[in-house]
Design an enzyme around this catalytic site. Structure first.
Site, mmCIF file in Angstrom:
data_model
loop_
_atom_site.group_PDB
_atom_site.id
_atom_site.type_symbol
_atom_site.label_atom_id
_atom_site.label_comp_id
_atom_site.label_asym_id
_atom_site.label_seq_id
_atom_site.Cartn_x
_atom_site.Cartn_y
_atom_site.Cartn_z
ATOM 1 N N GLN A 10 0.895 -1.187 -0.158
ATOM 2 C CA GLN A 10 0.126 0.080 0.111
ATOM 3 C C GLN A 10 0.820 1.341 -0.061
ATOM 4 O OE1 GLN A 10 -3.190 -0.610 2.426
ATOM 5 N NE2 GLN A 10 -4.098 1.401 2.219
ATOM 6 N N SER A 94 4.156 -6.502 2.723
ATOM 7 C CA SER A 94 2.808 -6.410 3.422
ATOM 8 C C SER A 94 1.678 -6.961 2.594
ATOM 9 C CB SER A 94 2.620 -5.023 3.857
ATOM 10 O OG SER A 94 1.451 -5.063 4.663
ATOM 11 N N LEU A 95 0.713 -6.348 2.022
ATOM 12 C CA LEU A 95 -0.366 -6.877 1.195
ATOM 13 C C LEU A 95 0.378 -7.452 -0.107
ATOM 14 C CD1 LEU A 95 -1.399 -5.701 -1.844
ATOM 15 C CD2 LEU A 95 -1.525 -3.588 -0.188
ATOM 16 N N ARG A 119 -9.447 -8.175 4.221
ATOM 17 C CA ARG A 119 -8.151 -7.781 4.876
ATOM 18 C C ARG A 119 -8.273 -6.293 5.149
ATOM 19 N NH1 ARG A 119 -2.704 -6.267 3.853
ATOM 20 N NH2 ARG A 119 -1.119 -7.010 5.333
ATOM 21 N N HIS A 203 0.040 -3.096 11.186
ATOM 22 C CA HIS A 203 1.011 -3.863 11.760
ATOM 23 C C HIS A 203 1.363 -3.539 13.173
ATOM 24 C CE1 HIS A 203 1.846 -5.905 7.825
ATOM 25 N NE2 HIS A 203 1.795 -4.600 7.312
ATOM 26 N N GLN A 252 1.278 -11.671 10.206
ATOM 27 C CA GLN A 252 1.764 -10.391 9.473
ATOM 28 C C GLN A 252 0.813 -9.370 9.606
ATOM 29 O OE1 GLN A 252 0.465 -9.279 5.752
ATOM 30 N NE2 GLN A 252 2.343 -9.756 4.801
#
Length: 313
Positions: A10, A94-95, A119, A203, A252
């Site tokens: 992102q 991440s994503l 998510r 996170h 994560q």
């Protein structure tokens, strides 16, 4: 020469991303249609026409970035590219780890789109707007930033969320604690301590409800062993077991994105070239700051697809 493919997270989104790929390759167009169908909305239209504030929403940006990455992969595969024989490892920020897994065949594109919509919504819903925050800390050692988070937290969530390399750490948690930690970091000599314009404290431990939502969602989807090992964010080691992959994806949500260590791991394990697959050039820039010996290339446009195919023959 050993190749790794990396997939952006992102912040790499931009209105218009992927349109060039869709115009050039029918296989790319099919990916955008598949994502639209899976989500039951016209995400591709939002990606190409905006408005930007809607595209930036977490629930839209996450599947949208995956769609661009996978459209590039499918365009390459349609011209004979074989991921398993050309690429040693995949990883995503991440994503982007979901994009990496979709590229490697662990999840279908449709399932990945739905997982990322879940998510994004779950992350946004986990903490009321305004109660969480994130800040980028530039120019301080990790142990100093960790100590600042511990001093500022005092029972509130405050932790390192991203270790991006190049002297950039991102902290996340309850807004007062993050603001306090940022002030401490400035006092300790940080070059910059910048509050980020984000919609939630990603996170961090405050994302626990989102982790629960992902555990439930991941239990319901088909998971295959990846064609190429994925180097997972939270453990910085290559995974091939579908159940372990799912467990690490749950971790994560609240855990640290260890991107600096991931790039260092690639360099230590024979990778010489990193291809960033999808929108933007953020990961290529980070890689160059972490290890200048690594060559980087981007694959997010039709011209870049053709260049990559020529280089990877």
């Amino acid at each position: 020469m050993s190749i790794a493919f990396t997939f952006p997270g992102q912040g790499s989104q931009a209105v218009g991303m992927g349109k060039d790929l869709a115009d050039a390759f029918p296989e790319a167009r099919a990916v955008f249609q598949e994502v639209d169908d899976a989500l039951g909305d016209k995400l591709s239209q939002l990606m190409w026409d905006g408005p930007e504030d809607q595209l930036t929403l977490t629930a839209n940006a996450q599947p949208a970035l995956m769609a661009v990455s996978l459209s590039a992969i499918r365009a390459m595969e349609a011209q004979g590219f074989d991921l398993a024989s050309k690429v040693a490892y995949v990883a995503g920020h991440s994503l982007g780890e979901y994009s990496a897994l979709a590229a490697a065949g662990t999840f279908s594109i449709a399932d990945t789109a739905r997982l990322l919509r879940i998510r994004g919504n779950a992350m946004q819903a986990a903490v009321p707007v305004g109660e969480g925050a994130m800040a980028a800390i530039i120019g301080l050692e990790q142990d100093v930033v960790e100590a600042a988070c511990a001093e500022a937290g005092q029972g509130s969530a405050c932790q390192i969320a991203n270790d991006n390399g190049g002297g950039q750490l991102v902290i996340s948690g309850a807004k007062p604690a993050v603001e306090h930690a940022a002030r401490i970091c400035t006092e300790k000599g940080a070059k910059r301590a910048l509050m980020l314009q984000v919609s939630a404290p990603f996170h961090s431990s405050l994302m626990a409800p989102a982790a629960d939502a992902m555990r439930e969602a991941l239990a319901k989807v088909q998971k295959n062993a990846p064609k190429v090992p994925v180097v997972a964010n939270v453990v910085v080691s290559p995974l091939s077991d579908p159940d372990e992959i799912a467990a690490r994806l749950v971790e994560q949500v609240t855990g640290r994105v260890r991107w600096r260590e991931t790039i260092e791991w690639f360099a230590a394990n024979g990778v010489t070239t990193l291809y960033e697959i999808g929108s933007g050039k953020v990961l290529s820039g980070l890689a160059r700051r972490i290890d200048k010996s690594l060559a980087t290339a981007n694959v997010g446009t039709a011209a870049e697809v053709e260049a990559a195919l020529a280089a990877l023959k």
